[in-house]
Scaffold this motif. Structure first.
Motif, PDB file in Angstrom:
ATOM      1  N   ILE A  71       0.859  -1.191   0.000  1.00 65.46           N
ATOM      2  CA  ILE A  71       0.000   0.000   0.000  1.00 65.46           C
ATOM      3  C   ILE A  71       0.887   1.230   0.000  1.00 65.46           C
ATOM      4  CG2 ILE A  71      -1.844   1.236   1.178  1.00 65.46           C
ATOM      5  CD1 ILE A  71      -1.179  -2.290   2.303  1.00 65.46           C
ATOM      6  N   ARG A  72       0.760   2.071  -1.027  1.00 61.57           N
ATOM      7  CA  ARG A  72       1.541   3.310  -1.096  1.00 61.57           C
ATOM      8  C   ARG A  72       0.920   4.368  -0.181  1.00 61.57           C
ATOM      9  NH1 ARG A  72       0.852   5.905  -5.469  1.00 61.57           N
ATOM     10  NH2 ARG A  72      -0.806   4.598  -6.364  1.00 61.57           N
ATOM     11  N   VAL A  73       1.769   5.080   0.539  1.00 59.35           N
ATOM     12  CA  VAL A  73       1.295   6.123   1.447  1.00 59.35           C
ATOM     13  C   VAL A  73       1.361   7.472   0.743  1.00 59.35           C
ATOM     14  CG1 VAL A  73       1.679   7.318   3.640  1.00 59.35           C
ATOM     15  CG2 VAL A  73       2.060   4.836   3.478  1.00 59.35           C
ATOM     16  N   LEU A  74       0.237   8.195   0.760  1.00 59.52           N
ATOM     17  CA  LEU A  74       0.183   9.546   0.212  1.00 59.52           C
ATOM     18  C   LEU A  74      -0.021  10.522   1.363  1.00 59.52           C
ATOM     19  CD1 LEU A  74      -2.242   8.870  -2.799  1.00 59.52           C
ATOM     20  CD2 LEU A  74       0.269   8.749  -2.778  1.00 59.52           C
ATOM     21  N   ALA A  75       0.751  11.605   1.388  1.00 63.30           N
ATOM     22  CA  ALA A  75       0.581  12.631   2.415  1.00 63.30           C
ATOM     23  C   ALA A  75      -0.629  13.474   2.050  1.00 63.30           C
ATOM     24  CB  ALA A  75       1.832  13.488   2.511  1.00 63.30           C
ATOM     25  N   ALA A  76      -1.663  13.409   2.866  1.00 58.68           N
ATOM     26  CA  ALA A  76      -2.902  14.130   2.573  1.00 58.68           C
ATOM     27  C   ALA A  76      -2.716  15.627   2.796  1.00 58.68           C
ATOM     28  CB  ALA A  76      -4.018  13.612   3.465  1.00 58.68           C
ATOM     29  N   PRO A  77      -3.264  16.461   1.908  1.00 62.07           N
ATOM     30  CA  PRO A  77      -3.227  17.913   2.145  1.00 62.07           C
ATOM     31  C   PRO A  77      -3.958  18.249   3.437  1.00 62.07           C
ATOM     32  CG  PRO A  77      -3.844  17.420  -0.118  1.00 62.07           C
ATOM     33  CD  PRO A  77      -3.906  16.123   0.634  1.00 62.07           C
ATOM     34  N   GLN A  78      -3.431  19.218   4.178  1.00 62.18           N
ATOM     35  CA  GLN A  78      -4.040  19.631   5.438  1.00 62.18           C
ATOM     36  C   GLN A  78      -3.762  21.111   5.668  1.00 62.18           C
ATOM     37  OE1 GLN A  78      -1.228  16.893   7.708  1.00 62.18           O
ATOM     38  NE2 GLN A  78      -1.261  18.674   9.101  1.00 62.18           N
ATOM     39  N   PRO A  79      -4.485  21.761   6.555  1.00 58.28           N
ATOM     40  CA  PRO A  79      -4.229  23.186   6.817  1.00 58.28           C
ATOM     41  C   PRO A  79      -2.820  23.400   7.399  1.00 58.28           C
ATOM     42  CG  PRO A  79      -6.373  22.524   7.658  1.00 58.28           C
ATOM     43  CD  PRO A  79      -5.655  21.257   7.303  1.00 58.28           C
ATOM     44  N   VAL A  80      -2.099  24.335   6.802  1.00 57.54           N
ATOM     45  CA  VAL A  80      -0.755  24.676   7.285  1.00 57.54           C
ATOM     46  C   VAL A  80      -0.535  26.182   7.132  1.00 57.54           C
ATOM     47  CG1 VAL A  80       0.331  22.437   6.797  1.00 57.54           C
ATOM     48  CG2 VAL A  80       0.251  24.192   5.002  1.00 57.54           C
ATOM     49  N   LEU A  81       0.482  26.677   7.844  1.00 53.37           N
ATOM     50  CA  LEU A  81       0.952  28.046   7.661  1.00 53.37           C
ATOM     51  C   LEU A  81       2.269  27.995   6.908  1.00 53.37           C
ATOM     52  CD1 LEU A  81       0.314  29.587  11.214  1.00 53.37           C
ATOM     53  CD2 LEU A  81      -1.187  29.656   9.205  1.00 53.37           C
ATOM     54  N   VAL A  82       2.344  28.729   5.806  1.00 50.66           N
ATOM     55  CA  VAL A  82       3.575  28.798   5.012  1.00 50.66           C
ATOM     56  C   VAL A  82       4.271  30.112   5.349  1.00 50.66           C
ATOM     57  CG1 VAL A  82       4.562  28.831   2.707  1.00 50.66           C
ATOM     58  CG2 VAL A  82       2.566  27.393   3.185  1.00 50.66           C
ATOM     59  N   ILE A  83       5.524  30.015   5.767  1.00 52.26           N
ATOM     60  CA  ILE A  83       6.283  31.185   6.245  1.00 52.26           C
ATOM     61  C   ILE A  83       7.395  31.494   5.252  1.00 52.26           C
ATOM     62  CG2 ILE A  83       7.657  32.084   8.163  1.00 52.26           C
ATOM     63  CD1 ILE A  83       6.240  29.581   9.721  1.00 52.26           C
ATOM     64  N   THR A  84       7.433  32.729   4.766  1.00 47.59           N
ATOM     65  CA  THR A  84       8.465  33.153   3.812  1.00 47.59           C
ATOM     66  C   THR A  84       9.035  34.506   4.243  1.00 47.59           C
ATOM     67  OG1 THR A  84       6.757  34.166   2.428  1.00 47.59           O
ATOM     68  CG2 THR A  84       7.441  31.917   1.857  1.00 47.59           C
ATOM     69  N   ILE A 118       4.302  25.182   9.287  1.00 51.35           N
ATOM     70  CA  ILE A 118       3.885  24.729  10.603  1.00 51.35           C
ATOM     71  C   ILE A 118       2.380  24.535  10.577  1.00 51.35           C
ATOM     72  CG2 ILE A 118       5.790  25.905  11.799  1.00 51.35           C
ATOM     73  CD1 ILE A 118       3.767  28.037  12.690  1.00 51.35           C
ATOM     74  N   GLU A 119       1.871  23.838  11.583  1.00 49.93           N
ATOM     75  CA  GLU A 119       0.425  23.693  11.692  1.00 49.93           C
ATOM     76  C   GLU A 119      -0.178  25.013  12.187  1.00 49.93           C
ATOM     77  OE1 GLU A 119      -0.557  19.118  12.618  1.00 49.93           O
ATOM     78  OE2 GLU A 119       0.777  20.021  14.120  1.00 49.93           O
ATOM     79  N   PRO A 120      -1.429  25.285  11.870  1.00 55.69           N
ATOM     80  CA  PRO A 120      -2.037  26.583  12.198  1.00 55.69           C
ATOM     81  C   PRO A 120      -1.981  26.910  13.690  1.00 55.69           C
ATOM     82  CG  PRO A 120      -3.408  25.380  10.648  1.00 55.69           C
ATOM     83  CD  PRO A 120      -2.347  24.424  11.086  1.00 55.69           C
ATOM     84  N   ASP A 121      -1.555  28.138  13.985  1.00 55.09           N
ATOM     85  CA  ASP A 121      -1.516  28.642  15.353  1.00 55.09           C
ATOM     86  C   ASP A 121      -1.490  30.165  15.264  1.00 55.09           C
ATOM     87  OD1 ASP A 121      -0.443  29.683  17.878  1.00 55.09           O
ATOM     88  OD2 ASP A 121      -0.056  27.598  18.403  1.00 55.09           O
ATOM     89  N   HIS A 122      -2.570  30.822  15.669  1.00 49.00           N
ATOM     90  CA  HIS A 122      -2.667  32.273  15.461  1.00 49.00           C
ATOM     91  C   HIS A 122      -1.662  33.038  16.331  1.00 49.00           C
ATOM     92  CE1 HIS A 122      -5.237  31.883  19.060  1.00 49.00           C
ATOM     93  NE2 HIS A 122      -4.943  33.154  19.282  1.00 49.00           N
ATOM     94  N   VAL A 123      -1.322  32.521  17.489  1.00 54.53           N
ATOM     95  CA  VAL A 123      -0.330  33.191  18.342  1.00 54.53           C
ATOM     96  C   VAL A 123       1.040  33.182  17.664  1.00 54.53           C
ATOM     97  CG1 VAL A 123       0.877  33.140  20.557  1.00 54.53           C
ATOM     98  CG2 VAL A 123      -1.595  32.672  20.452  1.00 54.53           C
ATOM     99  N   LEU A 124       1.435  32.025  17.142  1.00 62.46           N
ATOM    100  CA  LEU A 124       2.717  31.927  16.445  1.00 62.46           C
ATOM    101  C   LEU A 124       2.709  32.755  15.167  1.00 62.46           C
ATOM    102  CD1 LEU A 124       3.501  28.109  16.862  1.00 62.46           C
ATOM    103  CD2 LEU A 124       4.474  30.025  18.142  1.00 62.46           C
ATOM    104  N   ALA A 125       1.570  32.778  14.483  1.00 60.46           N
ATOM    105  CA  ALA A 125       1.472  33.577  13.264  1.00 60.46           C
ATOM    106  C   ALA A 125       1.708  35.054  13.560  1.00 60.46           C
ATOM    107  CB  ALA A 125       0.103  33.372  12.610  1.00 60.46           C
TER     108      ALA A 125
END
Length: 237
Positions: A71-84, A118-125
């Motif tokens: 069984i091939r494992v696929l990483a499912a899309p999920q909510p994240v914060l992208v930092i640039t 990172i996973e969503p976190d409004h304080v860290l954002a």
């Protein structure tokens, strides 16, 4: 339920044709960081996954079921914060500073050359925006670092002998001709003789030990030495 208890990191060693025939399972990071979980693959089979504790399942890995199917494992899309870095006055070094401060808070981070996730976190954002970084919410696969000591959950099979400073050199075996200075033990016979010699005697000096007195200091003749001298013998005083 089909039991799964084996994982092949990134399908290592498998032919492409086998991977194409395999079913797949899409899992988010919350599930993939567990070593025991239930799932349903792309053909509707119920899977009971039981992997060694501490195993992290990554997108691209292959699970092997008890019947030999894969069984091939696929990483499912999920909510994240992208930092640039800020597009106007930021630099790539800003990502290093951000990773440092997030790491101090034990936050799981996916490290990429041009961004962090990172996973969503409004304080860290809010903290990151105050550091003049750009933070955007999106949905994407999340593959955070697994930790230097966990090896990311995959065994790489490296076998180093750290007892030798230079990897790849065989360990030294001492023997004749090794040209190393060694303290050699005395022969057994000499050891026995020494043991016998050190036994406490019944009386008198120890048996078997030749006591050699230190050489006497040379005598200097002179008045009052009480030695009879004949001045005609040619002694020089």
């Amino acid at each position: 339920m089909l039991t799964v208890n084996k994982l092949l990191p990134q399908g290592q060693g498998l032919a492409t044709v086998l991977l194409k025939r395999a079913s797949s399972v899409e899992l988010d990071w919350d599930v993939r960081q567990k070593s025991r979980f239930d799932a349903t693959d792309s053909v509707g089979r119920s899977l009971g996954v039981f992997l060694p504790r501490g195993t992290l399942v990554r997108g691209g890995d292959v699970l092997v079921a008890e019947d030999g199917s894969m069984i091939r494992v696929l990483a499912a899309p999920q909510p994240v914060l992208v930092i640039t870095p800020c597009a106007e006055h930021g630099t790539p070094f800003d990502l290093v500073r951000a990773a440092y401060h997030l790491g101090n808070r034990h936050v799981q981070i996916e490290l990429q050359p041009d961004h962090l996730k990172i996973e969503p976190d409004h304080v860290l954002a809010d903290m990151l925006r105050a550091m003049h970084l750009t933070v955007k919410e999106t949905s994407a696969a999340f593959e955070p670092e697994g930790g230097a000591y966990s090896g990311g959950g995959h065994a790489h099979g490296h076998d180093h002998d750290h007892s030798n400073p230079a990897h790849g050199e065989p360990g030294h075996v001492h023997g004749p001709g090794c040209s190393h200075g060694h303290a050699h033990e005395a022969p057994a016979q000499a050891t026995t003789q020494t043991a016998e010699a050190t036994q406490a005697p019944v009386r008198g000096k120890p048996i078997g030990i030749a006591i050699k007195s230190a050489p006497a200091a040379p005598h200097v003749h002179g008045p009052g030495c009480n030695h009879g001298h004949d001045d005609d013998h040619g002694h020089h005083h």
